[in-house]
Design a protein around this motif. Structure first.
Motif, PDB file in Angstrom:
ATOM      1  N   CYS A 114       0.300   7.745 -25.452  1.00  0.00           N
ATOM      2  CA  CYS A 114      -0.825   7.921 -24.537  1.00  0.00           C
ATOM      3  C   CYS A 114      -0.330   7.733 -23.109  1.00  0.00           C
ATOM      4  O   CYS A 114       0.286   6.718 -22.793  1.00  0.00           O
ATOM      5  N   ARG A 115      -0.594   8.716 -22.281  1.00  0.00           N
ATOM      6  CA  ARG A 115      -0.242   8.632 -20.855  1.00  0.00           C
ATOM      7  C   ARG A 115      -1.543   8.649 -20.071  1.00  0.00           C
ATOM      8  O   ARG A 115      -2.284   9.629 -20.117  1.00  0.00           O
ATOM      9  N   LEU A 116      -1.811   7.553 -19.382  1.00  0.00           N
ATOM     10  CA  LEU A 116      -3.084   7.340 -18.719  1.00  0.00           C
ATOM     11  C   LEU A 116      -2.898   7.412 -17.207  1.00  0.00           C
ATOM     12  O   LEU A 116      -2.081   6.696 -16.641  1.00  0.00           O
ATOM     13  N   TRP A 117      -3.686   8.263 -16.561  1.00  0.00           N
ATOM     14  CA  TRP A 117      -3.657   8.384 -15.105  1.00  0.00           C
ATOM     15  C   TRP A 117      -5.059   8.139 -14.598  1.00  0.00           C
ATOM     16  O   TRP A 117      -5.980   8.893 -14.901  1.00  0.00           O
ATOM     17  N   GLU A 156      -3.939   5.237  -9.247  1.00  0.00           N
ATOM     18  CA  GLU A 156      -3.692   5.790  -7.909  1.00  0.00           C
ATOM     19  C   GLU A 156      -5.027   6.018  -7.230  1.00  0.00           C
ATOM     20  O   GLU A 156      -5.769   6.916  -7.591  1.00  0.00           O
ATOM     21  N   TRP A 157      -5.317   5.193  -6.229  1.00  0.00           N
ATOM     22  CA  TRP A 157      -6.613   5.261  -5.555  1.00  0.00           C
ATOM     23  C   TRP A 157      -6.594   6.214  -4.369  1.00  0.00           C
ATOM     24  O   TRP A 157      -7.638   6.550  -3.819  1.00  0.00           O
ATOM     25  N   ALA A 158      -5.421   6.666  -3.966  1.00  0.00           N
ATOM     26  CA  ALA A 158      -5.310   7.656  -2.889  1.00  0.00           C
ATOM     27  C   ALA A 158      -4.237   8.667  -3.301  1.00  0.00           C
ATOM     28  O   ALA A 158      -3.144   8.701  -2.741  1.00  0.00           O
ATOM     29  N   PRO A 159      -4.539   9.489  -4.311  1.00  0.00           N
ATOM     30  CA  PRO A 159      -3.518  10.414  -4.823  1.00  0.00           C
ATOM     31  C   PRO A 159      -3.130  11.471  -3.793  1.00  0.00           C
ATOM     32  O   PRO A 159      -3.916  11.844  -2.934  1.00  0.00           O
ATOM     33  N   ASP A 160      -1.871  11.916  -3.894  1.00  0.00           N
ATOM     34  CA  ASP A 160      -1.401  13.021  -3.055  1.00  0.00           C
ATOM     35  C   ASP A 160      -2.264  14.239  -3.341  1.00  0.00           C
ATOM     36  O   ASP A 160      -2.695  14.451  -4.482  1.00  0.00           O
ATOM     37  N   ASP A 161      -2.503  15.048  -2.312  1.00  0.00           N
ATOM     38  CA  ASP A 161      -3.314  16.256  -2.500  1.00  0.00           C
ATOM     39  C   ASP A 161      -2.650  17.256  -3.434  1.00  0.00           C
ATOM     40  O   ASP A 161      -3.317  18.035  -4.098  1.00  0.00           O
ATOM     41  N   TYR A 162      -1.329  17.246  -3.468  1.00  0.00           N
ATOM     42  CA  TYR A 162      -0.625  18.231  -4.275  1.00  0.00           C
ATOM     43  C   TYR A 162       0.252  17.516  -5.291  1.00  0.00           C
ATOM     44  O   TYR A 162       1.257  16.902  -4.942  1.00  0.00           O
ATOM     45  N   CYS A 163      -0.115  17.566  -6.528  1.00  0.00           N
ATOM     46  CA  CYS A 163       0.644  17.007  -7.657  1.00  0.00           C
ATOM     47  C   CYS A 163       1.164  15.601  -7.363  1.00  0.00           C
ATOM     48  O   CYS A 163       2.329  15.398  -7.051  1.00  0.00           O
ATOM     49  N   ASP A 164       0.286  14.648  -7.468  1.00  0.00           N
ATOM     50  CA  ASP A 164       0.562  13.251  -7.168  1.00  0.00           C
ATOM     51  C   ASP A 164       1.858  12.749  -7.808  1.00  0.00           C
ATOM     52  O   ASP A 164       2.153  13.054  -8.958  1.00  0.00           O
ATOM     53  N   GLY A 165       2.613  11.953  -7.052  1.00  0.00           N
ATOM     54  CA  GLY A 165       3.893  11.424  -7.522  1.00  0.00           C
ATOM     55  C   GLY A 165       3.759  10.535  -8.739  1.00  0.00           C
ATOM     56  O   GLY A 165       4.596  10.571  -9.646  1.00  0.00           O
ATOM     57  N   ASP A 166       2.703   9.697  -8.785  1.00  0.00           N
ATOM     58  CA  ASP A 166       2.504   8.851  -9.968  1.00  0.00           C
ATOM     59  C   ASP A 166       2.199   9.693 -11.198  1.00  0.00           C
ATOM     60  O   ASP A 166       2.637   9.373 -12.304  1.00  0.00           O
ATOM     61  N   PHE A 167       1.470  10.781 -11.016  1.00  0.00           N
ATOM     62  CA  PHE A 167       1.204  11.680 -12.136  1.00  0.00           C
ATOM     63  C   PHE A 167       2.515  12.259 -12.672  1.00  0.00           C
ATOM     64  O   PHE A 167       2.723  12.341 -13.881  1.00  0.00           O
ATOM     65  N   GLN A 168       3.415  12.613 -11.761  1.00  0.00           N
ATOM     66  CA  GLN A 168       4.692  13.187 -12.185  1.00  0.00           C
ATOM     67  C   GLN A 168       5.520  12.180 -12.988  1.00  0.00           C
ATOM     68  O   GLN A 168       6.241  12.574 -13.913  1.00  0.00           O
ATOM     69  N   LYS A 169       5.407  10.887 -12.667  1.00  0.00           N
ATOM     70  CA  LYS A 169       6.090   9.866 -13.469  1.00  0.00           C
ATOM     71  C   LYS A 169       5.593   9.907 -14.910  1.00  0.00           C
ATOM     72  O   LYS A 169       6.362   9.742 -15.848  1.00  0.00           O
ATOM     73  N   LEU A 170       4.299  10.149 -15.074  1.00  0.00           N
ATOM     74  CA  LEU A 170       3.734  10.176 -16.423  1.00  0.00           C
ATOM     75  C   LEU A 170       4.199  11.387 -17.223  1.00  0.00           C
ATOM     76  O   LEU A 170       4.287  11.331 -18.449  1.00  0.00           O
ATOM     77  N   LEU A 171       4.494  12.484 -16.527  1.00  0.00           N
ATOM     78  CA  LEU A 171       4.950  13.691 -17.224  1.00  0.00           C
ATOM     79  C   LEU A 171       6.244  13.452 -18.001  1.00  0.00           C
ATOM     80  O   LEU A 171       6.445  14.022 -19.065  1.00  0.00           O
ATOM     81  N   GLN A 172       7.119  12.625 -17.464  1.00  0.00           N
ATOM     82  CA  GLN A 172       8.406  12.411 -18.131  1.00  0.00           C
ATOM     83  C   GLN A 172       8.355  11.279 -19.159  1.00  0.00           C
ATOM     84  O   GLN A 172       9.309  11.062 -19.879  1.00  0.00           O
TER      85      GLN A 172
END
Length: 129
Positions: free
Chosen positions: A109-112, A88-104
């Motif tokens: 290994c979960r790489l962000w 994600e080269w332009a992450p959301d300022d508040y808890c990026d959506g792609d990061f949330q995909k990795l949480l589930q």
């Protein structure tokens, strides 16, 4: 799979890509990262199947849920995800959506991978996520 060894291999890949960028070479960062990770999945110490955005070299299939994932199949059934990742080269300022995909994700290994303008911005992103 030894995660510490994998972390070293991933860092080596990312350092190499960063060095290439610093040399003035223009390229698609996500494509470069995903291609190198797909190729790494085929190394003898790993030996996993790989899915990657755009089905780059080393990928068995195109993108599946994540920009990059390594998988283990048995008789056409998914058995295990050793690695999943998002770029994600332009992450959301508040808890990026792609990061949330990795949480589930149920992966070893979960790489962000994301970019930030400063160390403070990196710290802010970590706090938000």
């Amino acid at each position: 799979m030894q995660l510490e060894h994998l972390e070293i291999d991933i860092k080596t890949i990312l350092d190499g890509i960063s060095s290439e960028a610093n040399s003035g070479i223009k390229f698609d960062w996500t494509e470069r990262v995903i291609t190198r990770l797909c190729l790494l999945s085929k190394e003898p110490e790993y030996g996993f199947g790989a899915c990657g955005r755009g089905r780059p070299q080393g990928a068995d299939y195109g993108e599946w849920l994540y920009d990059i994932c390594w998988y283990v199949m048995d008789d056409f059934c998914l058995k295990h995800l050793p690695l999943v990742g998002e770029c994600e080269w332009a992450p959301d300022d508040y808890c990026d959506g792609d990061f949330q995909k990795l949480l589930q994700a149920r992966a070893d290994c979960r790489l962000w991978i994301f970019q930030a303008k400063s160390h403070d911005e990196v710290e802010s992103m970590f706090e938000a996520c």
